[in-house]
Design a protein around this motif. Structure first.
Motif, short mmCIF file in Angstrom:
data_model
loop_
_atom_site.label_atom_id
_atom_site.label_comp_id
_atom_site.label_asym_id
_atom_site.label_seq_id
_atom_site.Cartn_x
_atom_site.Cartn_y
_atom_site.Cartn_z
N VAL A 83 0.85 -1.19 0.00
CA VAL A 83 0.00 0.00 0.00
C VAL A 83 0.89 1.24 0.00
CG1 VAL A 83 -1.78 1.30 1.24
CG2 VAL A 83 -1.81 -1.21 1.27
N ALA A 84 0.73 2.10 -1.00
CA ALA A 84 1.55 3.30 -1.11
C ALA A 84 1.18 4.28 -0.01
CB ALA A 84 1.36 3.93 -2.48
N THR A 85 2.17 4.74 0.75
CA THR A 85 1.91 5.68 1.84
C THR A 85 2.17 7.13 1.44
OG1 THR A 85 4.18 5.49 2.65
CG2 THR A 85 2.55 3.94 3.54
N GLY A 86 2.76 7.34 0.27
CA GLY A 86 3.07 8.70 -0.16
C GLY A 86 4.13 9.36 0.67
N PHE A 87 4.84 8.59 1.48
CA PHE A 87 5.83 9.20 2.37
C PHE A 87 7.07 9.63 1.59
CE2 PHE A 87 9.68 8.82 4.97
CZ PHE A 87 9.41 9.81 5.90
N ARG A 88 7.50 10.85 1.85
CA ARG A 88 8.75 11.33 1.27
C ARG A 88 9.38 12.37 2.21
NH1 ARG A 88 6.96 16.00 -2.18
NH2 ARG A 88 4.69 15.96 -2.24
N ARG A 89 10.66 12.33 2.27
CA ARG A 89 11.40 13.28 3.11
C ARG A 89 11.68 14.53 2.27
NH1 ARG A 89 13.80 8.63 5.95
NH2 ARG A 89 13.34 8.94 8.17
N CYS A 90 10.87 15.52 2.44
CA CYS A 90 11.02 16.76 1.68
C CYS A 90 11.70 17.85 2.50
CB CYS A 90 9.66 17.26 1.19
SG CYS A 90 8.46 17.48 2.52
#
Length: 812
Positions: A83-90
């Motif tokens: 399941v894609a969580t859309g997490f990204r370290r921006c």
């Protein structure tokens, strides 16, 4: 849909991000008999509309540890569950627009370094390089946290729900829990209904993860979960051409945060005065609240100046949704004190996504092992007072707490709303004498006394505040003459019964087989030797003891005693409101008390660490010779009906002895000079009693108390950490909490509590320093500095109290 089972080890109520996290982490520990019930659909309360900001840094080390854990978890969930969580370290930028805010974020940056969070102060040019769309006019400072991130809140929760199912949990939607069955004060199961059907799940445990419904759901079982839903606003723009990924931007002085979201901009607000919302409609699910553009418009106007492209972009979505807020802006977690087997994980104050991963892990560990992985006292549900479930109280307080998220986080900041609930019998007397009150656990407490003509209010600052000299005067009175202050708010617990001695001897580290009238300073320890309570215990009679504990920990300490009671014949009672406590401290205290009482107050007749019945004025009381300020003195325990008379008697006689009324701020500055520990800061459930320098309070003549094995092991193996007292050599900077400790040029720890030492002439702090295999002399041979708002300040270090190290004054 799966069939509702008839039995479970644990039933989790609520399918938001918190409930899904608890279920996921319990299965990771091997729990397969886990059932999660959601009244509608997963994420349908608050989770689905959260902004999804995932920051690392929180106000304390352990809350930061939980937030960092959440980040790491979310980064790995997609690979585990698909399941894609859309997490990204921006990354994230926080921008200050005032000098006070600049001081705050620099102190936060220092704190981040002590907690191992990567942080950098950046100038306006660097802000514009990283965020080319922002107007930096008026900026006074900014910090950059490169590892902060963002994610898709609903999918994060759904990924954990899938992970829980993969681990054997049953996750059901459309099942409403209508009641909690209890038997003998313990959870026995839950009642449910679904599509006209109903039934009961027999269960050993229940976890209340009901979000904004948690208060009302808790009431079904008599469990206190104080929280209130408030309206939370944000807008999402139309698509902005060529908008690249951006860091999260926070401008707290304008109450705003900005997030790039799939080529659009999201602008959210934590306005100063929020809008409590409720009652919640029965059919509420994925619903929005009515728009209130007038309420949001001031935030948007500032935002269009700060981010000019917003003025050109159309608004795609104006969103208003409910989120739950607690009375102190800290979430609720842990075992409920009212019902065994009832756990809580709710009330996340708009930081649910960044906190829930860690909170679910910590709660699961707590449920598995009976103890949290480290100290989580600031979010422990047992900090809440019974009165705080009052609906009017919650609505008034919630109108303030949402706005405090982006207000200046000044030290000593007092809540302004819902005040005056709990008052000492001396309240009006203190008020008439110029008391300026603060609040703790609902108690109005005199924190300092205004001089004639001085405004009775706080003027907040990061330096010495407007009461700094008042504190100094009160401090000098206690050190040089005599001070009197009200300690009525401190918790008082009676333990009565034929097994009282045996019971407390097992609970406390100190020796309870003492004569009647003897006061024992001791701790309640956990199995790791950590400190669960820091108390004095006075033997009142052969079968009766009085425990005195800080006001904020009374509920927790009562729960600890009841949880560890076996078959002993004892009665445990909260008697806090029955007696006022007047502290009379200082070198002239003996003379003052002798002038109003026929009792013999001499050292021979009334030795330190004892309590005696006395006559005072026209009444009677009980005097305890103990001190938390390091001076000769007594605490006078007097029934509430006689408290005013005793106060008036002492106050009138005090003129001949240099008496000054004092407040809690004085008490804290005096205790830190004496290196007395503050529970919740210097000593917690993860701090070993021996490493905290309190091994003297643990009897060496017994081995049957909780934590005895851990104490014996530490004494045999030696210390890994040692609590050290520090004094800044520069008298100007102030210490409060979490400032980094630098040893020989390297950050090794942080300040656990700080205040100003008016006798010692500088800011004083306490903190644990790693010292494996070292003697105190070897450790103190190093050079120490404390980082204050980015500046390193030389500090003296000591393992003995810098003020009166032999305690000669208190025993005079």
């Amino acid at each position: 849909m799966s069939k509702v089972p008839s039995h479970a080890r644990v039933v989790i109520v609520g399918g938001g991000v918190a409930g899904c996290s608890v279920a996921y982490h319990l299965t990771k520990l091997g729990w397969t008999d886990v059932v999660l019930l959601e009244r509608k659909r997963l994420t349908s309360g608050t989770t689905w509309h959260a902004a999804g900001l995932i920051a690392q840094l929180r106000a304390t080390k352990n809350m930061t540890r939980l937030a960092k854990y959440s980040q790491e978890l979310y980064g790995n969930l997609e690979a585990e569950t698909g399941v894609a969580t859309g997490f990204r370290r921006c990354g994230s930028i926080t921008m200050a627009l005032t000098e006070h805010r600049a001081e705050e974020i620099r102190r936060q940056a220092s704190m981040a370094r002590s907690f191992g969070v990567e942080v950098e102060e950046i100038d306006a040019a660097e802000v514009n390089r990283r965020y080319p769309h922002v107007n930096t006019e008026g900026m006074t400072a900014a910090v950059w946290l490169p590892l902060d991130g963002q994610g898709d809140p609903a999918n994060i929760a759904l990924a954990m729900a899938k992970g829980a199912r993969m681990g054997g949990a049953t996750v059901l939607e459309g099942v409403k829990v209508t009641g909690v069955d209890t038997e003998g004060g313990k959870v026995n199961g839950v009642d449910w209904e679904m599509d006209g059907d109903s039934g009961t799940i027999r269960a050993e445990m229940i976890v209340n993860c009901a979000g904004m419904w948690a208060r009302d759901f808790g009431q079904l079982a008599g469990v206190n979960v104080p929280l209130q839903a408030c309206e939370h606003f944000y807008i999402v723009t139309e698509n902005i051409p060529d908008l690249a990924q951006l860091p999260v931007l926070r401008v707290p002085d304008e109450c705003a945060y900005y997030k790039e979201d799939a080529g659009k901009m999201l602008l959210g607000a934590f306005e100063p005065v929020s809008k409590p919302w409720g009652p919640i409609p029965e059919d509420f699910e994925f619903d929005q609240l009515p728009e209130d553009f007038d309420h949001f418009e001031p935030i948007l106007e500032n935002a269009c100046e700060r981010m000019p492209m917003l003025a050109e972009a159309g608004i795609h979505t104006f969103f208003n949704g409910p989120e739950s807020f607690t009375p102190d802006d800290a979430y609720h977690m842990g075992p409920a004190p009212e019902v065994d087997g009832y756990w809580v994980c709710a009330g996340f104050n708009s930081i649910g996504i960044q906190s829930a991963g860690g909170a679910g892990w910590a709660l699961a560990e707590w449920m598995e092992h009976g103890i949290p992985p480290f100290d989580v006292g600031e979010v422990d549900i047992r900090r809440m007072q019974p009165f705080q479930r009052n609906r009017r109280y919650l609505r008034e307080r919630a109108s303030e707490t949402l706005g405090l998220l982006y207000a200046d986080h000044y030290p000593y900041r007092q809540k302004a709303t819902a005040r005056g609930v709990r008052r000492s019998p001396l309240h009006e007397h203190l008020k008439a004498q110029g008391a300026v009150f603060g609040e703790l656990a609902g108690w109005e407490r005199a924190n300092w006394f205004a001089n004639e003509g001085q405004a009775r209010e706080y003027v907040y600052d990061w330096k010495g505040q407007n009461w700094f000299e008042n504190q100094a005067q009160e401090h000098r009175a206690v050190r040089e003459a005599v001070g009197m202050y009200d300690m009525s708010s401190f918790g008082k617990i009676r333990v009565d019964g034929p097994d009282a001695e045996a019971f407390l001897d097992r609970i406390a580290g100190g020796d309870m087989a003492v004569p009647v009238g003897k006061i024992v300073y001791t701790q309640f320890l956990n199995a790791r030797g950590g400190i669960e309570a820091d108390v004095t215990i006075t033997r009142m009679a052969h079968d009766s003891y009085l425990i005195v504990t800080p006001a904020a920990t009374l509920i927790r300490d009562m729960a600890w005693l009841k949880m560890h009671r076996r078959d002993e014949m004892v009665v445990i009672s909260d008697v806090t409101a029955a007696e006022a406590v007047i502290a009379v401290m200082g070198p002239n205290s003996r003379a003052l008390l002798q002038s109003v009482s026929p009792h013999d107050w001499s050292n021979e007749a009334f030795p330190f660490g004892t309590a005696q019945e006395i006559e005072i004025g026209l009444g009677t009381a009980r005097a305890h010779r103990v001190t938390y300020v390091g001076e000769l003195g007594w605490e006078i325990y007097v029934s509430a009906d006689q408290a005013a008379h005793v106060f008036e008697t002492l106050h009138a006689a005090g003129a001949d002895h240099g008496l000054r009324l004092c407040g809690m701020h004085m008490m804290d500055s005096a205790r830190i000079e004496k290196a007395f520990r503050h529970f919740g800061h210097d000593i917690t459930g993860e701090d070993h009693v021996v490493e905290a320098g309190l091994g003297f309070a643990v009897a060496k003549t017994k081995s049957h108390f909780i934590g005895a094995d851990a104490v014996a092991k530490k004494r045999e193996e030696g210390l890994q950490m040692r609590l050290v007292q520090f004094k800044l050599t520069d008298p100007e900077p102030m210490l409060f909490h979490a400032e980094p400790i630098i040893r020989d040029g390297e950050v090794v720890s942080y300040i656990t509590s700080g205040n100003y030492g008016h006798t010692l002439g500088g800011a004083i702090g306490m903190g644990y320093v790693p010292c494996p295999g070292e003697t105190p002399a070897e450790m103190l041979a190093s050079t120490y500095e404390i980082e204050v708002a980015g500046t390193r300040v030389r500090a003296e270090a000591s393992t003995r109290p810098m003020y009166d190290p032999k305690s000669e004054r208190a025993r005079a």
